[in-house]
Enzyme design. Structure first.
Site, short mmCIF file in Angstrom:
data_model
loop_
_atom_site.label_atom_id
_atom_site.label_comp_id
_atom_site.label_asym_id
_atom_site.label_seq_id
_atom_site.Cartn_x
_atom_site.Cartn_y
_atom_site.Cartn_z
N GLY A 9 0.82 -1.20 0.00
CA GLY A 9 0.00 0.00 0.00
C GLY A 9 0.85 1.26 0.00
N GLY A 10 0.29 2.34 0.51
CA GLY A 10 1.00 3.62 0.55
C GLY A 10 2.32 3.53 1.29
N GLY A 12 27.97 9.47 -27.13
CA GLY A 12 27.39 9.99 -25.89
C GLY A 12 27.81 9.20 -24.66
CB ALA A 13 28.63 5.62 -24.16
#
Length: 526
Positions: free
Chosen positions: A177-178, A412-413
């Site tokens: 749950g929460g 980009g790596a």
């Protein structure tokens, strides 16, 4: 003192002892025995095992709920189903909140939440790490909004403490749950393999709301989070193993963000040569190898504490030591997706980098990365947005940053794995490194495409152009000539040079943050 008043005082002492002893029984012998039958410790046994003997001080033993509806006026919940306090772990102070499943299933009521939040606030104020031992049936629904509102207090408390003190969640029972947001908002989650469960809703709720039938283990067991979702960082075999791994993890961290991580004595010489390290590398750049073998040969005593080892295995993260000094390691894993950075690997690496930076832990990368992952599925799922998290993490970092390039460092790596321009203090490359924009085959298919198409023997021209391009760029020397690589080193000198670099960067963290322009924070792609 008269005999009568003395007797009254003794009666009060006896009443205290009786009240205390009653609460310490938790849910009673039968409930505790059921824990043992399932191979679990009780909440208090976990605390006894975790803290150094005789050092734990409990806070809030007598706290009680105030709800009177739906039978709660007759319901006793010892210590509100959660034990909070502080003590020493391996000689250093730690604060804990240990949920007691034997007391109304450790449900999260109003005062359960208040105690939880107070413990985190206390830890933040003292500058001590916080460890939660999660084992709860979830929201105490009989308390309605009073219980629900306590979630907000808890979430606010841990958010305010984030980046100030290390926070570790031990997932030792259900956490549904929460309340399941609480563990994932902490820095690290250690999940017990067969008893730890974490989910936004349990199977019954899922079936009611969506019609899906699924078991608790499938929905939110360790495979769901340590492998798939990446929300559990470490898997433990049982309660004791979980607590031991937590102690091990804490040993790398400072108590708070104003202190350095603890340095220990080591007999592993800082200038030791890693004589067989090059043998672990495949001769062909496209052939895989296990990066763990490289890491183990350069760190102190070959000891590496890996985090998220089952998730996004193309990226390795974890802690080691160099000359007794804790260091965070980020590395590509060539034998998994060729070490390329996909969405999950980017998220994994960025969060780890930011944690180390928050707590003054130097970072070292071991690089063999062909690229960020390409293709429609990665593009549509947001590889650019996720990949940018690594760029933000490196550019924002103020701790010592070292990069060791073993083989490929492309496109980009090159920045995603830390280079000079984005913030590295030192970049060292092995002679086997290839530091360039793109691999020769890709380049040939673009810049030489017209020539190749028009040739009488296209494959011969293609091979010639690839060879020419590799001769110029498929090495570390072009980058070294421009100063983007500080030195091309003998592989066996890797440990020595890392230690020397860390020595000269010892106090970087004290001044680097002050040198940054004022802002609340960078608007990182989330």
């Amino acid at each position: 003192m008269s005999g009568e008043s003395g007797n009254k005082n003794l009666e009060k002492l006896e009443e205290l002892k009786e009240r205390r002893e009653h609460i310490l029984q938790m849910g009673g012998p039968k409930a505790i025995e059921e824990r043992h039958r399932k191979g679990q410790m009780s909440a208090r046994e976990r605390i006894d095992y975790f803290f150094d003997p005789g050092t734990f001080t409990e806070i809030g033993l007598f706290v009680k709920h105030r709800t009177t509806v739906f039978g709660m006026d007759k319901m006793e919940v010892p210590a509100e189903g959660i034990i909070t306090g502080f003590g020493k772990v391996n000689g250093r102070y730690v604060v804990t909140a240990s949920e007691d499943y034997t007391s109304m299933a450790g449900t999260f009521g109003e005062y359960h939440g208040i105690k939880f939040a107070h413990a985190i606030d206390f830890a933040k104020e003292k500058g001590w790490p916080f460890v939660s031992m999660n084992d709860s049936g979830g929201l105490r629904m009989q308390e309605g909004i009073d219980a629900l509102e306590s979630y907000g207090w808890l979430f606010k408390a841990q958010n305010q403490a984030s980046g100030i003190i290390p926070q570790i969640s031990l997932l030792m029972g259900p956490c549904l749950g929460g309340q399941a947001y609480h563990p994932v908002m902490q820095d690290f989650v250690i999940q017990v393999r067969h008893t730890g469960f974490m989910g936004i809703a349990g199977p019954a709720f899922v079936k009611t709301q969506t019609g899906e039938e699924i078991t608790l283990e499938e929905l939110c067991g360790y495979k769901a989070h340590a492998i798939k979702s990446g929300q559990a960082h470490i898997v433990a075999e049982d309660d004791k193993d979980c607590l031991d791994k937590c102690k091990e993890l804490l040993s790398f961290f400072p108590p708070n963000n104003k202190e350095k991580p603890p340095r220990i004595e080591t007999r592993d010489a800082p200038e030791r040569a890693a004589e067989d390290i090059l043998d672990q590398l495949s001769e062909e750049p496209s052939q895989p190898f296990d990066m763990h073998e490289i890491i183990q040969r350069v760190v102190d005593d070959g000891y590496f504490f890996e985090t998220m080892g089952l998730h996004a295995r193309n990226m390795i993260t974890g802690f080691a030591r160099f000359n007794g000094r804790p260091v965070g390691i980020v590395a590509n894993q060539p034998n998994w997706l060729a070490g390329a950075i996909d969405i999950n690997a980017a998220d994994k690496g960025a969060r780890f980098i930011r944690f180390c930076d928050l707590f003054n832990i130097p970072l070292v990368t071991f690089v063999d990365c062909p690229a960020y992952m390409i293709g429609s599925q990665q593009d549509w799922a947001g590889i650019l947005r996720h990949g940018a998290k690594l760029l933000f993490a490196w550019a924002n970092a103020t701790v010592p940053l070292l990069s060791i390039i073993l083989r490929k460092s492309y496109a980009g790596a090159h920045y995603g794995m830390l280079d000079k321009s984005i913030g590295a203090d030192f970049v060292f490359a092995w002679p086997t490194a290839i530091v360039t924009g793109l691999d020769a085959k890709t380049v040939a298919s673009v810049i030489f495409a017209k020539e190749i198409r028009g040739a009488k023997n296209p494959e011969e021209v293609r091979a010639k152009r690839i060879k020419e391009y590799n001769e110029v760029y498929a090495n570390p020397y072009q980058a070294a000539a421009r100063g983007y690589v500080d030195d091309v080193i003998m592989p066996e000198d890797t440990r020595k040079l890392i230690n020397r670099a860390l020595d000269v960067l010892e106090n970087k963290w004290k001044t680097a943050f002050k040198a940054q322009p004022w802002r609340k924070y960078s608007n990182i792609n989330l």
